[in-house]
Write a protein that holds these residues in place. Structure first.
Motif, mmCIF file in Angstrom:
data_model
loop_
_atom_site.group_PDB
_atom_site.id
_atom_site.type_symbol
_atom_site.label_atom_id
_atom_site.label_comp_id
_atom_site.label_asym_id
_atom_site.label_seq_id
_atom_site.Cartn_x
_atom_site.Cartn_y
_atom_site.Cartn_z
ATOM 1 N N UNK A 175 13.820 45.739 -16.606
ATOM 2 C CA UNK A 175 12.936 46.800 -16.122
ATOM 3 C C UNK A 175 11.629 46.274 -15.523
ATOM 4 N N UNK A 176 11.770 45.574 -14.405
ATOM 5 C CA UNK A 176 10.586 45.145 -13.666
ATOM 6 C C UNK A 176 10.767 45.419 -12.179
ATOM 7 N N UNK A 177 9.650 45.396 -11.475
ATOM 8 C CA UNK A 177 9.650 45.642 -10.033
ATOM 9 C C UNK A 177 10.025 44.385 -9.260
ATOM 10 N N UNK A 178 10.630 44.594 -8.103
ATOM 11 C CA UNK A 178 10.876 43.533 -7.127
ATOM 12 C C UNK A 178 10.555 44.123 -5.767
ATOM 13 N N UNK B 198 2.982 32.155 -0.420
ATOM 14 C CA UNK B 198 3.711 32.851 -1.487
ATOM 15 C C UNK B 198 3.758 31.981 -2.741
ATOM 16 N N UNK B 199 4.110 32.607 -3.855
ATOM 17 C CA UNK B 199 4.206 31.895 -5.130
ATOM 18 C C UNK B 199 5.476 31.047 -5.169
ATOM 19 N N UNK B 200 5.515 30.079 -6.076
ATOM 20 C CA UNK B 200 6.698 29.234 -6.219
ATOM 21 C C UNK B 200 7.912 30.020 -6.686
ATOM 22 N N UNK B 201 7.699 31.112 -7.408
ATOM 23 C CA UNK B 201 8.824 31.909 -7.910
ATOM 24 C C UNK B 201 9.369 32.878 -6.859
ATOM 25 N N UNK B 202 8.671 33.044 -5.740
ATOM 26 C CA UNK B 202 9.132 33.930 -4.672
ATOM 27 C C UNK B 202 10.199 33.228 -3.844
ATOM 28 N N UNK B 203 11.068 34.005 -3.222
ATOM 29 C CA UNK B 203 12.131 33.444 -2.387
ATOM 30 C C UNK B 203 11.849 33.734 -0.920
ATOM 31 N N UNK B 204 11.952 32.712 -0.085
ATOM 32 C CA UNK B 204 11.814 32.855 1.367
ATOM 33 C C UNK B 204 13.172 32.602 1.988
ATOM 34 N N UNK C 163 12.461 36.693 8.999
ATOM 35 C CA UNK C 163 12.347 36.045 7.703
ATOM 36 C C UNK C 163 12.140 37.117 6.643
ATOM 37 N N UNK C 164 12.451 36.775 5.427
ATOM 38 C CA UNK C 164 12.345 37.714 4.321
ATOM 39 C C UNK C 164 11.726 36.995 3.134
ATOM 40 N N UNK C 165 10.890 37.712 2.407
ATOM 41 C CA UNK C 165 10.316 37.192 1.172
ATOM 42 C C UNK C 165 10.674 38.154 0.052
ATOM 43 N N UNK C 166 11.234 37.624 -1.025
ATOM 44 C CA UNK C 166 11.534 38.418 -2.204
ATOM 45 C C UNK C 166 10.469 38.092 -3.247
ATOM 46 N N UNK C 167 9.808 39.130 -3.739
ATOM 47 C CA UNK C 167 8.684 38.986 -4.665
ATOM 48 C C UNK C 167 9.041 39.587 -6.032
ATOM 49 N N UNK C 168 9.552 38.776 -6.962
ATOM 50 C CA UNK C 168 9.843 39.309 -8.293
ATOM 51 C C UNK C 168 8.556 39.721 -9.009
ATOM 52 N N UNK C 169 8.664 40.688 -9.889
ATOM 53 C CA UNK C 169 7.545 41.172 -10.694
ATOM 54 C C UNK C 169 6.387 41.672 -9.830
ATOM 55 N N UNK C 170 6.704 42.280 -8.688
ATOM 56 C CA UNK C 170 5.663 42.750 -7.772
ATOM 57 C C UNK C 170 5.973 44.184 -7.365
#
Length: 161
Positions: free
Chosen positions: A30-33, A69-75, A83-90
């Motif tokens: 149950x977290x945002x992405x 972007x953060x190291x945990x983000x996906x590019x 291009x796309x960036x996935x931002x977990x917990x955001x």
């Protein structure tokens, strides 16, 4: 191939697999992405057709994005120039801030192959679970929003409605 060589970003197939896994974790815990779609604005092309940019320009864009972007983000590179960036917990609000920071950073960068012209990008934002309940619909919503932004002239950030 897992990594696109020109942008040092994930290849589309790898990204889709990891995005789906990340959404499943977000459902379980149950977290945002949030997902950002980023594309150069090319004013001479119709909005439904992706322009073809040189790999050097995309390499620079990839570096700008990776630096922000953060190291945990996906590019990932999802298309010729997208291009796309996935931002977990955001959540959506925080991802809008990230998107605006990325847009501004590109706008203020001097590209060596731009012949004196400023390059700009458009960025769309979609958030799980606010805008979609699975990875396919999340990416679809981000894509629809990006196309809408490009149609109205670009160089802006838009949140999926």
């Amino acid at each position: 191939m897992f990594i696109n060589e020109s942008t040092k970003a994930l290849a589309a197939d790898s990204f889709h697999y990891l995005c789906d896994l990340e959404i499943k974790k977000a459902q379980r815990y149950q977290y945002f992405i949030s997902v950002l779609f980023i594309q150069f604005d090319e004013r001479n092309e119709p909005p439904d057709r992706e322009p073809t940019l040189g790999d050097t320009t995309l390499e620079v864009l990839g570096k700008i994005l990776r630096d922000e972007i953060r190291e945990c983000d996906l590019l990932a590179r999802l298309g010729n120039n997208r291009l796309c960036v996935l931002l977990p917990f955001t959540d959506g609000t925080s991802s809008m801030g990230v998107a605006e920071r990325l847009r501004s950073r590109v706008e203020n960068h001097t590209f060596s192959d731009a012949d004196g012209e400023r390059k700009t990008v458009s960025v769309s934002v979609a958030c799980y679970p606010t805008h979609a309940s699975d990875s396919a619909s999340l990416l679809c919503r981000a894509d629809e929003t990006l196309l809408r932004v490009l149609e109205v002239g670009g160089n802006r950030v838009a949140n999926t409605e």
